[in-house]
Design an enzyme around this catalytic site. Structure first.
Site, PDB file in Angstrom:
ATOM      1  N   GLY A  19      -6.521  -2.814   9.766  1.00  0.00           N
ATOM      2  CA  GLY A  19      -5.490  -3.639  10.383  1.00  0.00           C
ATOM      3  C   GLY A  19      -5.814  -5.119  10.452  1.00  0.00           C
ATOM      4  N   ASN A 114       5.440  -5.122   1.513  1.00  0.00           N
ATOM      5  CA  ASN A 114       4.110  -4.542   1.354  1.00  0.00           C
ATOM      6  C   ASN A 114       3.189  -5.617   0.784  1.00  0.00           C
ATOM      7  OD1 ASN A 114       2.021  -2.710   1.366  1.00  0.00           O
ATOM      8  ND2 ASN A 114       2.860  -1.396  -0.255  1.00  0.00           N
ATOM      9  N   HIS A 116      -0.431  -6.259  -1.577  1.00  0.00           N
ATOM     10  CA  HIS A 116      -1.359  -5.616  -2.506  1.00  0.00           C
ATOM     11  C   HIS A 116      -2.465  -6.609  -2.870  1.00  0.00           C
ATOM     12  CE1 HIS A 116      -2.919  -2.879  -5.354  1.00  0.00           C
ATOM     13  NE2 HIS A 116      -2.854  -3.766  -6.315  1.00  0.00           N
ATOM     14  N   ASP A 152       3.263  -0.350  -5.560  1.00  0.00           N
ATOM     15  CA  ASP A 152       3.051  -1.803  -5.662  1.00  0.00           C
ATOM     16  C   ASP A 152       3.887  -2.420  -6.782  1.00  0.00           C
ATOM     17  OD1 ASP A 152       1.025  -1.676  -3.611  1.00  0.00           O
ATOM     18  OD2 ASP A 152      -0.291  -0.802  -5.120  1.00  0.00           O
TER      19      ASP A 152
HETATM   20  C1  GAR Z   1      -5.498  -4.789   2.268  1.00  0.00           C
HETATM   21  O1  GAR Z   1      -6.447  -5.372   1.399  1.00  0.00           O
HETATM   22  C2  GAR Z   1      -4.210  -4.490   1.526  1.00  0.00           C
HETATM   23  O2  GAR Z   1      -3.914  -5.460   0.554  1.00  0.00           O
HETATM   24  C3  GAR Z   1      -4.524  -3.159   0.898  1.00  0.00           C
HETATM   25  O3  GAR Z   1      -5.186  -2.463   1.926  1.00  0.00           O
HETATM   26  C4  GAR Z   1      -5.941  -3.383   2.705  1.00  0.00           C
HETATM   27  C5  GAR Z   1      -5.651  -3.128   4.146  1.00  0.00           C
HETATM   28  O4  GAR Z   1      -6.485  -3.904   4.965  1.00  0.00           O
HETATM   29  N1  GAR Z   1      -3.329  -2.488   0.447  1.00  0.00           N
HETATM   30  C6  GAR Z   1      -3.245  -1.825  -0.708  1.00  0.00           C
HETATM   31  O5  GAR Z   1      -4.198  -1.670  -1.460  1.00  0.00           O
HETATM   32  C7  GAR Z   1      -1.863  -1.276  -1.050  1.00  0.00           C
HETATM   33  N2  GAR Z   1      -1.845  -0.811  -2.401  1.00  0.00           N
HETATM   34  P1  GAR Z   1      -6.191  -4.122   6.495  1.00  0.00           P
HETATM   35  O6  GAR Z   1      -5.976  -2.708   7.112  1.00  0.00           O
HETATM   36  O7  GAR Z   1      -7.450  -4.746   7.018  1.00  0.00           O
HETATM   37  O8  GAR Z   1      -4.984  -4.983   6.656  1.00  0.00           O
END
Ligand code: GAR
Length: 225
Positions: A19, A114, A116, A152
């Site tokens: 998060g 979203n 990525h 994505d």
């Molecule tokens: C982030 O780096 C986001 O870009 C990625 O998950 C992480 C979540 O971090 N999302 C993906 O890879 C979606 N395909 P967070 O929980 O610390 O925000």
């Protein structure tokens, strides 16, 4: 008299893990620079640290464990119900590691964002940072897009580019990307809040266009040309 010139958009944030993107959105709202209100945080993972972050800031949260539902449809319907109960206008997926059904996307048509950690359409799916690193690209970055039924693959709202240096590790590169994620996600939400996004097919443009400073980047640098 409205409090600010821009209405505060009601958002619901979907999370599965740490998060840090949720945190950056919370911080910008608390600093008064992002015109949004987080009405609810929804997690499919009861152990997500994101839930702790919501709690610390007095933001309501709901856990819906996808394993408690017979199928994706039923899970998504439960999420739609929670988001509607909290009068959410814009759904913000922040490290939410599930693909949404078409019923969910219809319920919040062009109102689901979203993020990525790569420059889509490169390195879509899991571990985008690490796959870009292993591929040997000289630039990578991150993308905020409107979610569609693919992985994505929705219309791009904003991207940030970062260089990859010869002495990087995958972890150092991922941190560099994450720092930019924490800037472009609040910005994308702010554009939405201002009513400044115009969607035409795959193209998302600013209604009140802003000039992009342009200077080509080279990595490694050009030494002669
Ligand atoms: C982030 O780096 C986001 O870009 C990625 O998950 C992480 C979540 O971090 N999302 C993906 O890879 C979606 N395909 P967070 O929980 O610390 O925000």
């Amino acid at each position: 008299m409205p409090e600010t010139l821009t209405e505060r958009v009601h958002i619901g944030v979907l999370v599965s893990g740490s998060g840090s993107n949720l945190q950056s959105i919370i911080d910008k709202i608390e600093a008064g620079t992002l015109d949004a209100v987080i009405r609810v945080v929804v997690s499919n993972n009861a152990g997500a640290y994101a839930l702790e972050r919501a709690r610390k800031h007095g933001i309501p949260s709901v856990v819906l464990d996808h394993r408690d539902y017979p199928d994706r449809q039923a899970f998504d319907e439960a999420m739609i119900a929670v988001l509607r109960e909290h009068s959410v206008e814009l759904v913000v997926m922040a490290g939410f590691m599930r693909v949404l059904t078409s019923s969910f996307l219809q319920a919040f048509s062009m109102r689901v964002m979203n993020i990525h950690p790569a420059l889509v359409p490169s390195f879509q799916g899991l571990h985008g940072q690490e796959r870009a690193f292993r591929y040997g690209v000289k630039f990578t970055g991150c993308t905020v897009h409107f979610a569609d039924e693919g992985v994505d693959s929705g219309p791009v709202i904003i991207q940030a580019v970062v260089p990859v240096f010869d002495d990087d590790t995958a972890e150092i590169l991922a941190e560099r990307i994450l720092k930019e994620e924490h800037r472009i996600y609040p910005q994308a939400i702010q554009y939405y809040a201002e009513g400044n996004l115009e969607i035409a097919g795959r193209k998302v443009r600013l209604k009140r266009g802003a000039k992009v400073e342009y200077k080509a980047l080279h990595n490694p640098p050009l030494t002669r040309f």
